[in-house]
Design a protein around this motif. Structure first.
Motif, PDB file in Angstrom:
ATOM      1  N   GLY A  26       1.454   4.003   1.380  1.00  0.00           N
ATOM      2  CA  GLY A  26       2.096   5.271   1.219  1.00  0.00           C
ATOM      3  C   GLY A  26       1.349   6.468   1.173  1.00  0.00           C
ATOM      4  O   GLY A  26       1.856   7.676   1.966  1.00  0.00           O
ATOM      5  N   VAL A  27       0.082   6.445   0.797  1.00  0.00           N
ATOM      6  CA  VAL A  27      -0.629   7.448   1.018  1.00  0.00           C
ATOM      7  C   VAL A  27      -0.888   7.966   2.241  1.00  0.00           C
ATOM      8  O   VAL A  27      -0.799   9.274   2.605  1.00  0.00           O
ATOM      9  N   SER A  30       1.913   9.549   3.734  1.00  0.00           N
ATOM     10  CA  SER A  30       2.356  10.916   3.161  1.00  0.00           C
ATOM     11  C   SER A  30       1.244  12.303   3.790  1.00  0.00           C
ATOM     12  O   SER A  30       1.723  13.001   4.190  1.00  0.00           O
ATOM     13  N   SER A  33       2.426  12.832   7.289  1.00  0.00           N
ATOM     14  CA  SER A  33       3.538  13.470   7.317  1.00  0.00           C
ATOM     15  C   SER A  33       3.366  15.235   6.961  1.00  0.00           C
ATOM     16  O   SER A  33       3.887  16.002   7.687  1.00  0.00           O
ATOM     17  N   THR A  37       0.975  14.945  -0.554  1.00  0.00           N
ATOM     18  CA  THR A  37       0.679  13.507  -0.823  1.00  0.00           C
ATOM     19  C   THR A  37       0.694  13.654  -2.264  1.00  0.00           C
ATOM     20  O   THR A  37       0.902  14.439  -3.098  1.00  0.00           O
ATOM     21  N   SER A  38       0.514  12.318  -2.914  1.00  0.00           N
ATOM     22  CA  SER A  38       0.900  12.117  -4.411  1.00  0.00           C
ATOM     23  C   SER A  38      -0.440  12.716  -5.204  1.00  0.00           C
ATOM     24  O   SER A  38      -1.378  12.924  -4.740  1.00  0.00           O
ATOM     25  N   CYS A  42      -4.403  14.046  -4.060  1.00  0.00           N
ATOM     26  CA  CYS A  42      -4.864  15.285  -3.739  1.00  0.00           C
ATOM     27  C   CYS A  42      -6.092  15.643  -3.574  1.00  0.00           C
ATOM     28  O   CYS A  42      -6.804  15.956  -2.610  1.00  0.00           O
ATOM     29  N   GLN A 114       8.415  14.835  10.161  1.00  0.00           N
ATOM     30  CA  GLN A 114       7.657  15.072   8.781  1.00  0.00           C
ATOM     31  C   GLN A 114       8.362  14.527   7.771  1.00  0.00           C
ATOM     32  O   GLN A 114       8.006  13.911   6.627  1.00  0.00           O
ATOM     33  N   MET A 118       7.601  11.268   5.014  1.00  0.00           N
ATOM     34  CA  MET A 118       7.676  11.753   3.582  1.00  0.00           C
ATOM     35  C   MET A 118       8.375  10.699   2.700  1.00  0.00           C
ATOM     36  O   MET A 118       7.998  10.260   1.956  1.00  0.00           O
ATOM     37  N   ALA A 121       7.193   7.545   2.995  1.00  0.00           N
ATOM     38  CA  ALA A 121       5.909   7.219   2.082  1.00  0.00           C
ATOM     39  C   ALA A 121       6.350   7.061   0.629  1.00  0.00           C
ATOM     40  O   ALA A 121       5.762   6.460  -0.152  1.00  0.00           O
ATOM     41  N   CYS A 122       7.268   7.932   0.178  1.00  0.00           N
ATOM     42  CA  CYS A 122       7.795   7.844  -1.189  1.00  0.00           C
ATOM     43  C   CYS A 122       8.197   6.291  -1.528  1.00  0.00           C
ATOM     44  O   CYS A 122       8.117   5.872  -2.577  1.00  0.00           O
ATOM     45  N   THR A 125       5.560   3.878  -1.545  1.00  0.00           N
ATOM     46  CA  THR A 125       4.385   3.980  -2.585  1.00  0.00           C
ATOM     47  C   THR A 125       5.240   3.264  -3.897  1.00  0.00           C
ATOM     48  O   THR A 125       4.766   2.751  -4.937  1.00  0.00           O
TER      49      THR A 125
END
Length: 186
Positions: A26-27, A30, A33, A37-38, A42, A114, A118, A121-122, A125
């Protein structure tokens, strides 16, 4: 310790590791994308853009700092089982770098691509976190730090988590501005 107990521990930690693998994917998705990111990723992402270490290496280092913060806050109440966060930090960092490498071929050339990346990714995650939590094995240091902060401050976990995550995003923005002279994502 009985064979059943050892088997149970191995199964739980294997499931937790699978959860970390999904979170790492997931990271990576993201990041690919290019829409963010989470919060927990960051600061490591921005630090990796500066150089020196990879996203995963910065992630492991940051989690090490979180563990030290927990020790400082809890002192004698710091439980030996919390040390399992150390291997979890290294596993999570390694899996994050592996996922970033595995998805290096992905090119999201349009906003729709993108956005789709994302959303994926969500979902991945969230699935990974659900697996990790249900395993009742190790917890990554970012989450455990929120638990500790919640206990020490006697504030609701949800409120502490929001403040913690917002602080990580602000920290990443400050690092970005200091290193590049602008906020990344502008």
């Amino acid at each position: 310790m009985t064979k059943n107990k050892i088997y149970d521990i191995l199964i739980r930690y294997s499931i937790a590791t699978a959860g970390l693998a999904f979170v790492s994917v997931g990271v990576a998705l993201s990041i690919k994308s290019a829409l963010g990111t989470s919060p927990i990723s960051c600061p490591p992402y921005v630090a990796a853009l500066i150089g020196g270490l990879t996203v995963g290496e910065w992630t492991a280092a940051m989690h090490g700092l979180f563990i030290l913060l927990q020790v400082a806050l809890l002192r004698k109440q710091f439980k030996l089982k919390y040390l399992m966060q150390i291997p979890a930090a290294f596993v999570f960092g390694f899996l994050t770098d592996a996922a970033i490498w595995a998805f290096s071929w992905i090119q999201a050339d349009s906003y729709a691509a993108q956005f789709a990346l994302m959303i994926l990714a969500c979902i991945v995650t969230a699935f990974g976190i659900a697996i990790e939590v249900r395993s009742k094995a190790w917890m990554i240091a970012g989450e455990q730090t929120c638990v500790v902060l919640s206990e020490v401050t006697r504030k609701k976990f949800s409120n502490v988590k929001i403040i913690f995550d917002c602080s990580l995003v602000v920290l990443a923005a400050v690092i970005s501005y200091a290193a590049f002279g602008h906020w990344l994502g502008d």
